[in-house]
Design a protein around this motif. Structure first.
Motif, PDB file in Angstrom:
ATOM      1  N   ASP A  56       0.832  -1.203   0.000  1.00  0.00           N
ATOM      2  CA  ASP A  56       0.000   0.000   0.000  1.00  0.00           C
ATOM      3  C   ASP A  56       0.870   1.258   0.000  1.00  0.00           C
ATOM      4  N   GLY A  57       1.956   1.229   0.775  1.00  0.00           N
ATOM      5  CA  GLY A  57       2.852   2.376   0.826  1.00  0.00           C
ATOM      6  C   GLY A  57       3.514   2.634  -0.514  1.00  0.00           C
ATOM      7  N   LEU A  58       3.958   1.577  -1.197  1.00  0.00           N
ATOM      8  CA  LEU A  58       4.594   1.748  -2.500  1.00  0.00           C
ATOM      9  C   LEU A  58       3.611   2.218  -3.563  1.00  0.00           C
ATOM     10  N   ILE A  59       2.384   1.762  -3.493  1.00  0.00           N
ATOM     11  CA  ILE A  59       1.365   2.231  -4.447  1.00  0.00           C
ATOM     12  C   ILE A  59       1.150   3.726  -4.282  1.00  0.00           C
ATOM     13  N   SER A  60       1.098   4.175  -3.034  1.00  0.00           N
ATOM     14  CA  SER A  60       0.950   5.610  -2.777  1.00  0.00           C
ATOM     15  C   SER A  60       2.139   6.388  -3.331  1.00  0.00           C
ATOM     16  N   VAL A  61       3.339   5.850  -3.130  1.00  0.00           N
ATOM     17  CA  VAL A  61       4.551   6.486  -3.643  1.00  0.00           C
ATOM     18  C   VAL A  61       4.511   6.558  -5.172  1.00  0.00           C
ATOM     19  N   TYR A  62       4.115   5.458  -5.807  1.00  0.00           N
ATOM     20  CA  TYR A  62       4.100   5.411  -7.273  1.00  0.00           C
ATOM     21  C   TYR A  62       3.124   6.441  -7.844  1.00  0.00           C
ATOM     22  N   LYS A  63       1.967   6.567  -7.218  1.00  0.00           N
ATOM     23  CA  LYS A  63       0.986   7.539  -7.702  1.00  0.00           C
ATOM     24  C   LYS A  63       1.541   8.958  -7.642  1.00  0.00           C
ATOM     25  N   ASP A  64       2.290   9.260  -6.590  1.00  0.00           N
ATOM     26  CA  ASP A  64       2.893  10.594  -6.502  1.00  0.00           C
ATOM     27  C   ASP A  64       4.015  10.774  -7.512  1.00  0.00           C
ATOM     28  N   LEU A  65       4.767   9.714  -7.781  1.00  0.00           N
ATOM     29  CA  LEU A  65       5.826   9.806  -8.789  1.00  0.00           C
ATOM     30  C   LEU A  65       5.263  10.199 -10.145  1.00  0.00           C
ATOM     31  N   VAL A  66       4.122   9.652 -10.485  1.00  0.00           N
ATOM     32  CA  VAL A  66       3.500   9.949 -11.777  1.00  0.00           C
ATOM     33  C   VAL A  66       3.184  11.440 -11.899  1.00  0.00           C
ATOM     34  N   THR A  67       2.798  12.064 -10.799  1.00  0.00           N
ATOM     35  CA  THR A  67       2.393  13.478 -10.842  1.00  0.00           C
ATOM     36  C   THR A  67       3.574  14.422 -10.984  1.00  0.00           C
ATOM     37  N   ILE A  68       4.785  13.987 -10.624  1.00  0.00           N
ATOM     38  CA  ILE A  68       5.940  14.899 -10.646  1.00  0.00           C
ATOM     39  C   ILE A  68       6.999  14.485 -11.659  1.00  0.00           C
ATOM     40  N   GLU A  69       6.718  13.492 -12.465  1.00  0.00           N
ATOM     41  CA  GLU A  69       7.759  12.921 -13.336  1.00  0.00           C
ATOM     42  C   GLU A  69       8.396  13.952 -14.245  1.00  0.00           C
ATOM     43  N   ASP A  70       7.646  14.928 -14.688  1.00  0.00           N
ATOM     44  CA  ASP A  70       8.174  15.924 -15.619  1.00  0.00           C
ATOM     45  C   ASP A  70       8.648  17.197 -14.914  1.00  0.00           C
ATOM     46  N   SER A  71       8.796  17.121 -13.600  1.00  0.00           N
ATOM     47  CA  SER A  71       9.120  18.324 -12.816  1.00  0.00           C
ATOM     48  C   SER A  71      10.582  18.400 -12.413  1.00  0.00           C
ATOM     49  N   PHE A  72      11.449  17.593 -13.065  1.00  0.00           N
ATOM     50  CA  PHE A  72      12.857  17.553 -12.694  1.00  0.00           C
ATOM     51  C   PHE A  72      13.718  17.441 -13.950  1.00  0.00           C
ATOM     52  N   ASP A  73      14.904  17.980 -13.853  1.00  0.00           N
ATOM     53  CA  ASP A  73      15.922  17.769 -14.887  1.00  0.00           C
ATOM     54  C   ASP A  73      16.862  16.701 -14.335  1.00  0.00           C
ATOM     55  N   ASP A  74      16.379  15.469 -14.286  1.00  0.00           N
ATOM     56  CA  ASP A  74      17.015  14.426 -13.481  1.00  0.00           C
ATOM     57  C   ASP A  74      17.662  13.319 -14.293  1.00  0.00           C
ATOM     58  N   ARG A  75      17.711  13.463 -15.623  1.00  0.00           N
ATOM     59  CA  ARG A  75      18.336  12.471 -16.492  1.00  0.00           C
ATOM     60  C   ARG A  75      17.774  11.072 -16.253  1.00  0.00           C
ATOM     61  N   GLY A  76      16.451  10.990 -16.137  1.00  0.00           N
ATOM     62  CA  GLY A  76      15.761   9.703 -16.104  1.00  0.00           C
ATOM     63  C   GLY A  76      15.652   9.041 -14.752  1.00  0.00           C
ATOM     64  N   ARG A  77      16.028   9.730 -13.682  1.00  0.00           N
ATOM     65  CA  ARG A  77      16.040   9.080 -12.364  1.00  0.00           C
ATOM     66  C   ARG A  77      14.629   8.753 -11.867  1.00  0.00           C
ATOM     67  N   ILE A  78      13.680   9.659 -12.067  1.00  0.00           N
ATOM     68  CA  ILE A  78      12.307   9.370 -11.630  1.00  0.00           C
ATOM     69  C   ILE A  78      11.789   8.118 -12.326  1.00  0.00           C
ATOM     70  N   GLY A  79      12.098   7.983 -13.604  1.00  0.00           N
ATOM     71  CA  GLY A  79      11.698   6.788 -14.329  1.00  0.00           C
ATOM     72  C   GLY A  79      12.312   5.532 -13.742  1.00  0.00           C
ATOM     73  N   ARG A  80      13.565   5.630 -13.278  1.00  0.00           N
ATOM     74  CA  ARG A  80      14.215   4.463 -12.677  1.00  0.00           C
ATOM     75  C   ARG A  80      13.618   4.143 -11.308  1.00  0.00           C
ATOM     76  N   ILE A  81      13.175   5.166 -10.575  1.00  0.00           N
ATOM     77  CA  ILE A  81      12.470   4.900  -9.314  1.00  0.00           C
ATOM     78  C   ILE A  81      11.177   4.157  -9.595  1.00  0.00           C
ATOM     79  N   LYS A  82      10.423   4.623 -10.595  1.00  0.00           N
ATOM     80  CA  LYS A  82       9.178   3.938 -10.962  1.00  0.00           C
ATOM     81  C   LYS A  82       9.444   2.476 -11.308  1.00  0.00           C
TER      82      LYS A  82
END
Length: 515
Positions: A457-483
């Motif tokens: 349940d905790g990871l599902i909550s985390v994943y949903k938030d990741l989707v909302t901020i994925e384009d909010s960083f100049d992170d060279r693909g790191r958010i995608g790797r977290i997902k």
């Protein structure tokens, strides 16, 4: 700014990598640094040379001993993070060999391996990081070929040279002299107990106590190094000196205190809790003649055969709590375990650990936020706050489920099953093997069915938030790797739930179904 892999690897200074990450210092500022207390020995423990490799060695048993360009790539990428984060020492095992030094010690490596070792040492020095190394164990680990050629030096332990014979010591000295004389290393990792000890009648009569034995052989090598190679660091671990949970008797502590006169730092790593309990640090540490350290209280040992984004497990809050307590009790060293920086949680754990050690009095949330800001380069403060929350919640979602009372394992000395401390060293899967193993860290004794459900349940909550901020960083693909890591962890949890018939964990097929 987009750069390719070749340009990234060409960045040879802390300032250069810092320009990519937004600052040369993770989570720190010059004004804070001037006032901050910091650990004296901030050791990045890469362990075996391929533990920080960016490519999984899917079918290779651990430790993988090949030193190729991809090995160097992984070590240099880790050094980039380590240098920016404030580490001042890197500790490497297996530079020359993994299991056996040849009788002709000078022929241990070919020209290609020699060149790569020099490349690694130079890369560390370019980032103002000293290099200490583990050429071999003290009289064990690495001497199998030499023992085969010199059977008179053997003991009841097939890996251990006889400490009562001077020729054994001469072989040991040759190994350490070779490393010191041919490579620009800054010191040595001294470890005596990994393969056990000599227990012949003669050895047992002279050293009936294990702590006395390991302290003696460590001290004897340390004395030789101090005389023959003055100025080189001597960092000694006391791993294996006793049995987990038993601590040291007053007599054993006298041996450890005597050993402390011969080394720069004693590291009580804490694989199953430190030998010196935290409550005793303030009385024990002042008795030492050197620095005292641990491995930060908690660490994930990188799974060599797993694809590098297959897990997402931050532990900033847990390690910071331990390091703050240790520092204020008088500890001045941390041998902080590393891993492949291609994994987003590992990268942040490494960077956060170095920044925390470099300013131990700073609030944990401030250091974590600064670390994430430098690595992920957010486009808004709101997205940064969400990312900080994601790392904090992902950590709590896992570790809050641990049932430490259920963590039982056989006592090393007599085989009885006794309650042991929760592990400092967490293995996500089996260390040894010929193919990728199951996700053991999601099973008992770490997580039961309810724990798996809450973690899911905790990871599902985390994943949903990741989707909302994925384009909010100049992170060279790191958010995608977290997902990716979160997604694969959810698969592991569901598979375990199915095999154990935990319907409440995995049977969510009807959620949102419209027909």
């Amino acid at each position: 700014m987009e750069i390719g892999r070749r340009e990234f690897l060409g960045m040879s200074t802390t300032a250069a990598i810092g320009s990519l990450l937004g600052s040369p210092s993770f989570g720190r500022s010059a004004s804070v640094d001037a006032k901050s207390e910091q650990y004296r020995y901030r050791i990045a423990f890469d362990v075996w040379i391929n533990d920080v490799r960016t490519e999984a060695m899917t079918l290779e048993n651990w430790p993988y001993g090949v030193l190729d360009d991809k090995t160097v790539d992984g070590i240099v990428r880790a050094l980039d993070v380590q240098g920016a984060a404030g580490y001042n020492v890197v500790d490497l095992c297996g530079l020359w060999t993994t299991y056996g030094w040849p009788v002709d010690i000078d022929r241990v490596v070919d020209k290609d391996r020699e060149r790569r070792i020099h490349q690694i040492v130079k890369a560390a020095h370019d980032r103002n990081i000293k290099v200490i190394c583990f050429p071999s164990g003290i009289l064990n680990w690495g001497f199998d070929q030499i023992l085969k050629a010199n059977p008179s030096l053997g003991t009841d332990n097939k890996h251990e040279m006889n400490p009562l014979k001077e020729e054994s010591w001469q072989w040991l000295y040759k190994v350490f002299d070779y490393a010191a004389n041919n490579y620009d290393v800054d010191g040595f990792h001294l470890e005596a107990a990994d393969q056990g000890r000599c227990k012949t009648a003669e050895c047992t009569e002279k050293w009936p106590d294990n702590v006395a034995y390991y302290s003696y052989v460590t001290g004897k090598l340390a004395d030789y190094l101090a005389q023959k190679h003055p100025g080189k660091l001597r960092i000694a671990t006391i791993q294996g000196f006793s049995s987990w949970g038993k601590g040291f008797t007053s007599e054993q502590m006298e041996h450890v205190i005597e050993l402390s006169k011969r080394v720069d730092c004693l590291v009580d790593q804490g694989h199953r809790g430190t030998y010196i309990p935290a409550k005793d640090w303030t009385s024990f540490i002042p008795q030492l003649h050197c620095a005292y350290g641990t491995s930060g209280g908690i660490w994930v040992y990188p799974p060599q055969r797993w694809e590098r984004t297959r897990w997402f497990l931050p532990y900033a809050q847990k390690t910071a709590k331990h390091m703050k307590e240790l520092y204020h009790a008088g500890g001045r060293g941390v041998m902080y375990y590393q891993g492949p920086v291609a994994n987003p949680s590992t990268e942040v754990n490494i960077a956060f650990g170095g920044a925390m050690m470099s300013g131990i009095d700073r609030p944990v949330s401030e250091v974590l936020e600064g670390t994430l800001e430098q690595i992920y380069r957010p486009k808004s403060s709101a997205s940064l706050r969400t990312l900080v929350s994601i790392f904090e919640r992902a950590e709590s979602a896992y570790f809050d489920q641990w049932d430490e009372g259920a963590m039982l394992e056989p006592d090393q000395a007599d085989g009885h099953v006794e309650a042991q401390p929760a592990p400092g060293e967490l293995h996500l899967t089996n260390l040894f093997g010929a193919s990728p193993g199951a996700a053991q860290y999601l099973m008992e004794p770490y997580l039961n069915a309810n724990g798996r459900l809450r973690y899911k349940d905790g990871l599902i909550s985390v994943y949903k938030d990741l989707v909302t901020i994925e384009d909010s960083f100049d992170d060279r693909g790191r958010i995608g790797r977290i997902k990716q890591g979160v997604s694969e962890t959810l698969v592991d949890i569901n598979n375990i739930g199915q095999s154990k018939k935990e319907t409440q964990v995995w049977d969510d097929q009807k959620v949102g179904r419209q027909f």
